[in-house]
Every structure is written in structure tokens, then in C-alpha cells.
Design an enzyme around this catalytic site. Structure first.
Site, PDB file in Angstrom:
ATOM      1  N   ASP A  29       0.857  -1.198   0.000  1.00  0.00           N
ATOM      2  CA  ASP A  29       0.000   0.000   0.000  1.00  0.00           C
ATOM      3  C   ASP A  29       0.892   1.247   0.000  1.00  0.00           C
ATOM      4  O   ASP A  29       1.807   1.370   0.802  1.00  0.00           O
ATOM      5  CB  ASP A  29      -0.900  -0.018   1.244  1.00  0.00           C
ATOM      6  CG  ASP A  29      -1.895   1.129   1.246  1.00  0.00           C
ATOM      7  OD1 ASP A  29      -3.037   0.920   0.808  1.00  0.00           O
ATOM      8  OD2 ASP A  29      -1.530   2.235   1.682  1.00  0.00           O
ATOM      9  N   ASP A  60      -3.782   2.384  -5.267  1.00  0.00           N
ATOM     10  CA  ASP A  60      -2.512   2.418  -4.528  1.00  0.00           C
ATOM     11  C   ASP A  60      -2.204   1.163  -3.735  1.00  0.00           C
ATOM     12  O   ASP A  60      -1.282   1.149  -2.941  1.00  0.00           O
ATOM     13  CB  ASP A  60      -2.457   3.656  -3.622  1.00  0.00           C
ATOM     14  CG  ASP A  60      -3.084   3.435  -2.258  1.00  0.00           C
ATOM     15  OD1 ASP A  60      -4.129   2.754  -2.184  1.00  0.00           O
ATOM     16  OD2 ASP A  60      -2.529   3.929  -1.274  1.00  0.00           O
ATOM     17  N   GLU A  61      -2.969   0.091  -3.938  1.00  0.00           N
ATOM     18  CA  GLU A  61      -2.656  -1.106  -3.163  1.00  0.00           C
ATOM     19  C   GLU A  61      -3.020  -2.389  -3.898  1.00  0.00           C
ATOM     20  O   GLU A  61      -3.894  -2.400  -4.764  1.00  0.00           O
ATOM     21  CB  GLU A  61      -3.351  -1.069  -1.808  1.00  0.00           C
ATOM     22  CG  GLU A  61      -4.850  -1.164  -1.885  1.00  0.00           C
ATOM     23  CD  GLU A  61      -5.500  -0.893  -0.534  1.00  0.00           C
ATOM     24  OE1 GLU A  61      -5.507  -1.797   0.305  1.00  0.00           O
ATOM     25  OE2 GLU A  61      -5.991   0.229  -0.355  1.00  0.00           O
TER      26      GLU A  61
HETATM   27  N1  DCP Z   1      -8.842   8.283  -1.129  1.00  0.00           N
HETATM   28  C1  DCP Z   1      -9.962   9.037  -1.455  1.00  0.00           C
HETATM   29  N2  DCP Z   1     -11.017   9.112  -0.576  1.00  0.00           N
HETATM   30  C2  DCP Z   1     -10.962   8.452   0.620  1.00  0.00           C
HETATM   31  C3  DCP Z   1      -9.852   7.682   0.952  1.00  0.00           C
HETATM   32  C4  DCP Z   1      -8.783   7.620   0.042  1.00  0.00           C
HETATM   33  O1  DCP Z   1      -9.994   9.631  -2.522  1.00  0.00           O
HETATM   34  N3  DCP Z   1     -11.994   8.552   1.462  1.00  0.00           N
HETATM   35  C5  DCP Z   1      -7.703   8.249  -2.070  1.00  0.00           C
HETATM   36  C6  DCP Z   1      -6.631   9.227  -1.646  1.00  0.00           C
HETATM   37  C7  DCP Z   1      -5.554   8.377  -1.060  1.00  0.00           C
HETATM   38  C8  DCP Z   1      -5.710   7.090  -1.830  1.00  0.00           C
HETATM   39  O2  DCP Z   1      -7.098   6.988  -2.140  1.00  0.00           O
HETATM   40  O3  DCP Z   1      -4.272   8.960  -1.213  1.00  0.00           O
HETATM   41  C9  DCP Z   1      -5.265   5.885  -1.049  1.00  0.00           C
HETATM   42  O4  DCP Z   1      -6.028   5.754   0.126  1.00  0.00           O
HETATM   43  P1  DCP Z   1      -5.446   5.166   1.461  1.00  0.00           P
HETATM   44  O5  DCP Z   1      -6.577   4.828   2.341  1.00  0.00           O
HETATM   45  O6  DCP Z   1      -4.468   4.084   1.146  1.00  0.00           O
HETATM   46  O7  DCP Z   1      -4.711   6.408   2.149  1.00  0.00           O
HETATM   47  P2  DCP Z   1      -3.343   7.105   1.821  1.00  0.00           P
HETATM   48  O8  DCP Z   1      -2.558   6.379   0.793  1.00  0.00           O
HETATM   49  O9  DCP Z   1      -3.616   8.538   1.501  1.00  0.00           O
HETATM   50  O10 DCP Z   1      -2.613   7.055   3.218  1.00  0.00           O
HETATM   51  P3  DCP Z   1      -1.870   5.846   3.974  1.00  0.00           P
HETATM   52  O11 DCP Z   1      -0.435   6.257   4.042  1.00  0.00           O
HETATM   53  O12 DCP Z   1      -2.491   5.784   5.314  1.00  0.00           O
HETATM   54  O13 DCP Z   1      -2.084   4.600   3.167  1.00  0.00           O
HETATM   55 CA    CA Z   2      -2.205   4.139   0.941  1.00  0.00          CA
HETATM   56 CA    CA Z   3      -4.931   2.161   0.033  1.00  0.00          CA
END
Ligand code: DCP
Ligand code: CA
Ligand code: CA
Length: 365
Positions: A14, A108-109
């Protein structure tokens, strides 16, 4: 009691603060500062928050207004989905150099089954570390990983040493890991379910394990059986590269709430056009149309209709969605409208199955 081999070797990768990190990579002036992607405007919702913003309590899915209250110097930037897709494709290429069994969960994962590793590396932990290094080299971005015997545990593990870290839960530690785990960390348990569990005196995996399968089914339905097995380290779901898409949808949040069906009709036309295009791009059609209405009080209502035949055509979608719109009166003014198509004509496509697991695999995690 301990888990019995054979075990699969699953990696969950991720990306860290994905959208925000891409923006900081591409725009050096944004590095090191509190940054939110999305969240601008009156109705904006934060999609991603940089780690600098998280220090102030800013989180994804939070309203932009709330976020700037917590962090007045927060910078908002609009999302650039094309760019995120490009990075997503890059990490995908790296994954596929290690195994064909890659199951993306979102941009992203992904889950990777490296039980049979293409390059012959017997250690899943080393493979994960290699993949993270390759991601950094190719994209300039950090990723975290979880490594274990099934998707359920790997997914939970990838959060433990985030950002820019990884965690391996080897077979012999899976049961104690799950017992000590806060129920809120269980994959598949959201806030509502967690509150319900707390109400039943279930706070950790160990508490969950004390409940019978029947008890859990009574309180949580089908998911109850899943929780019963998951906490025992049983989760046979395979990494399936061709996850069958269940639905295709389009939705819109309005700048001003809409309180009349007549105005919503106009929105249906635009949404149906978009949905029809999306279906066309994936060469799909479907039988079940669902209209989703989110009201001013944030209550969400869905109305569905299943046709005896598959459709993808814009006008037919408009007709079905409009019928659903007038099916009952609006209970409030509407802030979001969505149309989705389910029962798609792809349901018979067989997912690629992984090779059978062999027994020597309880070593080298
Ligand atoms: N995303 C979004 N709306 C949400 C949650 C996430 O558009 N409610 C998008 C933005 C994030 C991406 O998806 O950058 C990936 O979500 P993640 O939950 O994996 O969160 P992040 O990558 O931002 O943070 P982390 O480092 O905790 O994985
Ligand atoms: Ca992420
Ligand atoms: Ca994610």
C-alpha cells in the site's frame, strides 16, 4: 492450537499518503508542509492528507472546512487522477515482475501471492523489501507492506510500520497476533460493526474467539461466520488477478442541495451519459439499475430495479433511473445523486486460479 501448513505467502503493498505524496513529488514546493488533496470549495472533502497534515489531525474523508479548522495553514490542491493512474500502472509493472497473481484493491494497493516466486526468492519478507525499493526507484514514492499467510492478515500488517515500513506475521505468530488485535483493526469491521462488537463485550481478537459461530451469525449475519474464521487464521480467499467487477457507477455531489425531482431529472441525464460511457469502455452491460440519493441530513437511500435483459444504452438507463426517481417522494433535499449498474454480464468469467500450495512453504517468511 497452532495453524497447520501448507501456507500461502501473501504480500499486501500500500502506497503511503498516496495522492498527497504524488503531489509533493511533482511539486517540490509542497514538500514538508501540511497538504490536502481535494477538500476545496464549500462542499469539499479531503481525499488524502500528507503526513505533515495528519500531525494536525487532518484525515481523508473529512470535510475541507473541518480540516482547515484543525490546520489553518493547510494547503489544498485538486486531485489529478490521470497522474495517479500512471503511478498505479508503474507499481503494477513491478508487481508483475514478481508474480502473475496480483490483485489490485485500488489505485494504490494490491495483494500479491508470492508462494511461487518468479525470481525464485524463497523469502516473502525479502521480496516485499525488494518491491518497495523498486517502487521508490521507479516512482520516487514510498510504499509499505504486510506479509503473512493470507490476505486478511497481510492487509492488517501493512499498516503496522507505515509509512515506509513493512511487517511480517509469520505462520507461528498469526494466532497470537489476531488474539491481541483490537477489533477495530480487523479488515471488514467498520465503525458501526466495531461499536456493536464493543457493545457485546468484544474488544480484541481474543474476545471474538470466545464467541460461538452461531452467536456471531445471530448478531452479524453472514459476516459473523467470516469473523469466526478470520480470527482463527482461516481465510482461504485467493489472490485473483481478474477480480470480477460487480458494478459500474457514476455519482455527483451538488453545490446546492436539490429539492425537486424535476431538477434531479436533468442530473440523471448527465449521470446516465457518463455511466453508459463507462460501461462501453469496459464492454459491459447490466440488469440492475440502482439510484442512490444522499439527503441533506446525510441519510442515504438506494432504490433498485432489475430488468429481464442487459442494458448499457444511455436512454434506457435514463428511463429506468427516472422511474426509480419518481417511485417515492423525496424525504429531504438531495446533496448527492448516483446511478450504478449491477448484475453485469461478466459474472461467468472465471478468475485465474493460483497454483496449488505445496508443503515446504512453512519456512522462509
Ligand atoms: N482516497 C480518497 N477518498 C478516501 C480515501 C482515500 O480519494 N476517502 C484516495 C486518496 C488516497 C488514496 O485513495 O491517497 C489511497 O487511500 P489510502 O486509504 O491508502 O490512504 P493514503 O494512501 O492517503 O494514506 P496511507 O499512508 O495511510 O495509506
Ligand atoms: Ca495508501
Ligand atoms: Ca490504500
Amino acid at each position: 492450537m497452532s495453524l497447520e501448513p501448507p501456507f500461502r505467502k501473501i504480500i499486501h503493498v500500500d502506497m503511503d499518503a498516496f495522492f498527497a505524496s504524488v503531489e509533493q513529488l511533482d511539486q517540490p514546493e509542497l514538500r514538508g508542509i501540511p497538504l490536502a488533496v481535494g477538500g476545496g470549495g464549500k462542499r469539499g472533502v479531503v481525499a488524502a492528507a500528507s503526513y505533515e497534515a495528519r500531525a494536525f489531525g487532518v484525515r481523508s474523508a473529512m470535510s475541507g472546512i473541518m480540516a482547515s479548522r484543525l490546520c489553518p495553514q493547510l494547503i489544498f490542491v485538486p486531485p489529478r487522477f490521470e497522474r495517479y493512474k500512471e503511478v498505479s500502472a508503474q507499481i503494477s509493472t513491478i508487481f508483475r515482475q514478481h508474480t502473475d497473481l496480483v490483485e489490485p484493491l485500488s489505485l494504490d494497493e494490491a495483494y500479491l501471492d508470492v508462494t511461487h516466486h518468479k525470481k525464485g526468492n524463497p523469502s516473502a519478507s525479502l521480496i516485499a523489501s525488494e518491491i518497495r525499493t523498486e517502487i521508490l526507484k521507479l516512482t520516487g514514492l514510498h510504499a509499505s507492506a504486510g506479509i503473512s499467510i493470507n490476505k486478511f492478515v497481510a492487509k492488517i500488517a501493512s499498516d503496522i510500520n507505515k509509512p515506509n515500513g513493512q511487517k511480517t506475521i509469520p505462520p507461528e505468530e498469526v494466532l497470537s497476533f489476531l488474539e491481541n488485535l483490537d477489533i477495530r483493526k480487523f479488515f471488514g469491521i467498520g465503525k458501526v460493526t466495531a461499536d456493536k462488537m464493543y457493545g457485546l463485550g468484544i474488544f480484541t481478537g481474543a474476545d471474538l474467539k470466545l464467541k460461538s459461530e452461531d452467536f456471531l451469525e445471530t448478531h452479524f449475519g453472514k459476516s459473523g461466520r467470516y469473523f469466526y474464521r478470520a480470527v482463527r487464521g482461516v481465510h482461504h480467499s485467493e489472490v485473483s488477478p481478474e477480480r470480477i467487477q460487480k458494478s459500474v457507477g457514476a455519482e455527483r455531489t451538488f453545490n446546492e442541495n436539490i429539492s425537486s425531482e424535476v431538477f434531479l431529472e436533468g442530473k440523471i441525464i448527465a449521470l446516465a451519459e457518463e455511466l453508459s460511457k463507462r460501461l462501453g469502455r469496459s464492454k459491459l452491460s447490466g440488469k440492475t439499475i440502482t439510484l442512490k440519493l444522499k439527503y441533506a441530513d446525510f441519510n442515504t437511500q438506494t432504490r433498485s430495479k432489475t430488468l429481464p435483459y442487459f442494458i448499457a444504452n444511455k436512454d434506457l438507463i435514463i428511463a429506468a433511473a427516472t422511474e426509480l426517481l419518481y417511485q417515492e417522494v423525496l424525504s429531504n433535499s438531495v446533496r448527492l445523486l448516483g446511478i450504478s449498474m449491477g448484475k453485469l454480464n461478466n459474472e461467468k468469467k472465471e478468475a485465474i486460479k493460483g497454483p496449488p500450495v505445496s508443503v515446504q512453504l512453512n519456512i522462509d517468511f
